[in-house]
Design a protein around this motif. Sequence first.
Motif, PDB file in Angstrom:
ATOM      1  N   ARG A 161     -10.729  18.129  12.633  1.00 45.10           N
ATOM      2  CA  ARG A 161     -10.405  18.108  14.063  1.00 45.10           C
ATOM      3  C   ARG A 161     -11.688  18.259  14.865  1.00 45.10           C
ATOM      4  NH1 ARG A 161      -7.440  23.255  15.199  1.00 45.10           N
ATOM      5  NH2 ARG A 161      -9.246  23.998  14.029  1.00 45.10           N
ATOM      6  N   PRO A 162     -11.732  17.727  16.091  1.00 45.86           N
ATOM      7  CA  PRO A 162     -12.915  17.964  16.928  1.00 45.86           C
ATOM      8  C   PRO A 162     -13.237  19.448  17.085  1.00 45.86           C
ATOM      9  CG  PRO A 162     -11.555  16.250  17.903  1.00 45.86           C
ATOM     10  CD  PRO A 162     -10.778  16.807  16.745  1.00 45.86           C
ATOM     11  N   TYR A 163     -12.196  20.309  17.129  1.00 43.81           N
ATOM     12  CA  TYR A 163     -12.421  21.744  17.296  1.00 43.81           C
ATOM     13  C   TYR A 163     -13.260  22.317  16.160  1.00 43.81           C
ATOM     14  CZ  TYR A 163     -11.230  26.311  19.317  1.00 43.81           C
ATOM     15  OH  TYR A 163     -11.291  27.535  19.943  1.00 43.81           O
ATOM     16  N   ASP A 164     -13.229  21.673  14.989  1.00 44.33           N
ATOM     17  CA  ASP A 164     -14.008  22.175  13.862  1.00 44.33           C
ATOM     18  C   ASP A 164     -15.512  22.105  14.122  1.00 44.33           C
ATOM     19  OD1 ASP A 164     -11.718  22.777  12.431  1.00 44.33           O
ATOM     20  OD2 ASP A 164     -11.613  20.787  11.535  1.00 44.33           O
ATOM     21  N   LEU A 165     -15.934  21.266  15.075  1.00 45.14           N
ATOM     22  CA  LEU A 165     -17.346  21.241  15.450  1.00 45.14           C
ATOM     23  C   LEU A 165     -17.761  22.575  16.069  1.00 45.14           C
ATOM     24  CD1 LEU A 165     -17.629  17.660  16.993  1.00 45.14           C
ATOM     25  CD2 LEU A 165     -18.650  18.456  14.843  1.00 45.14           C
ATOM     26  N   ARG A 166     -16.866  23.188  16.815  1.00 43.41           N
ATOM     27  CA  ARG A 166     -17.151  24.515  17.387  1.00 43.41           C
ATOM     28  C   ARG A 166     -17.314  25.536  16.272  1.00 43.41           C
ATOM     29  NH1 ARG A 166     -16.405  28.518  21.395  1.00 43.41           N
ATOM     30  NH2 ARG A 166     -14.938  30.168  20.817  1.00 43.41           N
ATOM     31  N   HIS A 167     -16.426  25.492  15.275  1.00 43.17           N
ATOM     32  CA  HIS A 167     -16.568  26.402  14.144  1.00 43.17           C
ATOM     33  C   HIS A 167     -17.927  26.227  13.479  1.00 43.17           C
ATOM     34  CE1 HIS A 167     -12.492  27.343  14.805  1.00 43.17           C
ATOM     35  NE2 HIS A 167     -11.932  26.393  14.087  1.00 43.17           N
ATOM     36  N   ALA A 168     -18.333  24.975  13.316  1.00 45.97           N
ATOM     37  CA  ALA A 168     -19.616  24.700  12.669  1.00 45.97           C
ATOM     38  C   ALA A 168     -20.779  25.208  13.520  1.00 45.97           C
ATOM     39  CB  ALA A 168     -19.760  23.207  12.408  1.00 45.97           C
ATOM     40  N   GLY A 169     -20.661  25.038  14.834  1.00 48.72           N
ATOM     41  CA  GLY A 169     -21.737  25.494  15.710  1.00 48.72           C
ATOM     42  C   GLY A 169     -21.931  26.996  15.656  1.00 48.72           C
ATOM     43  N   VAL A 170     -20.825  27.744  15.691  1.00 48.64           N
ATOM     44  CA  VAL A 170     -20.917  29.198  15.628  1.00 48.64           C
ATOM     45  C   VAL A 170     -21.440  29.631  14.261  1.00 48.64           C
ATOM     46  CG1 VAL A 170     -19.597  31.347  15.723  1.00 48.64           C
ATOM     47  CG2 VAL A 170     -19.108  29.524  17.343  1.00 48.64           C
ATOM     48  N   SER A 171     -20.981  28.984  13.202  1.00 51.26           N
ATOM     49  CA  SER A 171     -21.474  29.315  11.858  1.00 51.26           C
ATOM     50  C   SER A 171     -22.968  29.052  11.736  1.00 51.26           C
ATOM     51  CB  SER A 171     -20.714  28.492  10.807  1.00 51.26           C
ATOM     52  OG  SER A 171     -19.345  28.834  10.801  1.00 51.26           O
ATOM     53  N   LEU A 172     -23.432  27.975  12.367  1.00 49.08           N
ATOM     54  CA  LEU A 172     -24.868  27.661  12.362  1.00 49.08           C
ATOM     55  C   LEU A 172     -25.656  28.788  13.004  1.00 49.08           C
ATOM     56  CD1 LEU A 172     -27.250  25.634  11.989  1.00 49.08           C
ATOM     57  CD2 LEU A 172     -26.679  24.756  14.262  1.00 49.08           C
ATOM     58  N   TRP A 173     -25.193  29.283  14.143  1.00 51.89           N
ATOM     59  CA  TRP A 173     -25.906  30.369  14.829  1.00 51.89           C
ATOM     60  C   TRP A 173     -25.950  31.624  13.959  1.00 51.89           C
ATOM     61  CZ3 TRP A 173     -22.826  29.849  20.080  1.00 51.89           C
ATOM     62  CH2 TRP A 173     -23.211  28.660  20.709  1.00 51.89           C
ATOM     63  N   LEU A 174     -24.825  31.947  13.333  1.00 48.96           N
ATOM     64  CA  LEU A 174     -24.781  33.143  12.503  1.00 48.96           C
ATOM     65  C   LEU A 174     -25.721  33.035  11.318  1.00 48.96           C
ATOM     66  CD1 LEU A 174     -20.950  33.825  12.568  1.00 48.96           C
ATOM     67  CD2 LEU A 174     -22.711  35.328  13.490  1.00 48.96           C
ATOM     68  N   ASN A 175     -25.714  31.865  10.661  1.00 49.21           N
ATOM     69  CA  ASN A 175     -26.575  31.681   9.506  1.00 49.21           C
ATOM     70  C   ASN A 175     -28.044  31.555   9.867  1.00 49.21           C
ATOM     71  OD1 ASN A 175     -24.975  31.448   6.865  1.00 49.21           O
ATOM     72  ND2 ASN A 175     -23.765  30.222   8.270  1.00 49.21           N
ATOM     73  N   ALA A 176     -28.311  31.251  11.150  1.00 44.85           N
ATOM     74  CA  ALA A 176     -29.701  31.209  11.608  1.00 44.85           C
ATOM     75  C   ALA A 176     -30.244  32.609  11.867  1.00 44.85           C
ATOM     76  CB  ALA A 176     -29.803  30.366  12.878  1.00 44.85           C
ATOM     77  N   GLY A 177     -29.367  33.614  11.801  1.00 43.48           N
ATOM     78  CA  GLY A 177     -29.820  34.988  11.955  1.00 43.48           C
ATOM     79  C   GLY A 177     -29.633  35.577  13.330  1.00 43.48           C
ATOM     80  N   LEU A 178     -28.919  34.880  14.250  1.00 47.24           N
ATOM     81  CA  LEU A 178     -28.683  35.462  15.572  1.00 47.24           C
ATOM     82  C   LEU A 178     -27.798  36.693  15.439  1.00 47.24           C
ATOM     83  CD1 LEU A 178     -29.668  32.586  16.461  1.00 47.24           C
ATOM     84  CD2 LEU A 178     -28.114  32.823  18.407  1.00 47.24           C
TER      85      LEU A 178
END
Length: 459
Positions: free
Chosen positions: A402-419
């Motif tokens: 779903r398009p909404y899954d892009l939001r999940h991916a974006g937040v996961s990216l930030w978390l894994n980047a160490g924010l």
Amino acid sequence: MKSREVRIRGIQVNALTGRKKSYTVRWVVGTGPKSRTFGTRALADNFRSDLMQAANRGEAFDGDSGLPESMMAPVASVSWLGFVRRYVDMKWPGAAAKSRESTTDALATATVVLVRDLAGQPDPALLRRALREWEFPPASRQLDRPADIAAALRWLDKASLPLSALAEAAVVRPALDALGLTLDGRPAAASTTRRRRSVFYNVLQYAVELELLDFNPVDKLRVRSSRRKVAGEVDRRVVVNIRQARELLTGVTYVGQRGKNGRRGERLLAFYACLYFAALRPSEALGLRERDCHLPATGWGLLTVEKSRPAAGKRYTDSGEVHDDRGLKHRGDTEAREVPIPPELVAILHAHIDRFGAGADGRLFRSDRGNVVASSTYSRVWEEARTLSLTPDRVASPLAGRPYDLRHAGVSLWLNAGLPAPEVAQRAGHSVDVLLKVYAKCLDGDRSRMNERIEAALS
């Protein structure tokens, strides 16, 4: 037991620090003290005046409720359908369009079940549509109704059970069971079942508050152990990594026939990019205006997210439009949140504005006719983009389904980047607790990196 020995006292003002005043009317029936609290002085004065007039007329007062005969509600004459109309009218003005829609869904599902076995019962699907589209939305009650809808509602008026019947577990249990099913009899999603049952419980609790029921009958029923658990976490299989996200965004630009305004997918490229790089909700991206975007020539930009345009339906919005026009989720109507955006998204938004401009109201993402983009439109484009961008085995998987899954991916990216979690929660528009419970997921393709870290620690 009734009594004519009544003593009516004055009105007590309850002034609590930091809270609005309330007003309590106190009286005694026989030897039993009674009280009723109101939010305004006028309501309390009116109630006390009614009590005094009844006492002066020599009416007998009920020992349990403390009310005179003239103020006792004829409970048996109140139908479930009539009471639900009253509840909807009470909730409607202050409710969001999506809440209105979900409330009418739950109440229509239960109301179709809470009926007597009368001849000529219409199809349940027709009854539900009649309630959701014509009977429950207050503005729709004044509209001319199609013949089949009018007939269905006439039948419901006759067949609806009295509210008092819901004191029986045998009556309430079938309604609870129906709230957990779809129209075709299959189990509804666990989140849908939970939401519907919550609405149903609140309606019954409102009846208790109005003293039309002595207790909430749901409290006396055991919840079936077979109810499915509501998923509280994002399925990590839906989360794309940055390479996959870029491939999908490229695939979007190839969707649709090329016309004078470009392909349909090209108009939505920046929309999907906002879901991934800024972790916006789709409804927030649809409300994004040009003035909300600080887009420098180089470097990082900033989105000031202030509006949300969730789809609800024309009958549920005050404007009569399909999309509601609201502030942000979990925030005040005028409260905004700022989301820093990377240069890649800045460039995409620059290109979108240069090519497609903004609408009359400043919105960036519009249909060809200038309307809010329908969820069915951006979902269809996304389905085609997945087919063009992913391998067949990935297309068959839940990955970015779903398009909404892009939001999940974006937040996961930030978390894994160490924010830090508080910073991620602020950017995503969530509490830290919700963030850690729902969005703390590893990116697809990063498991090997995590394994290497563990292996290094073990060596």
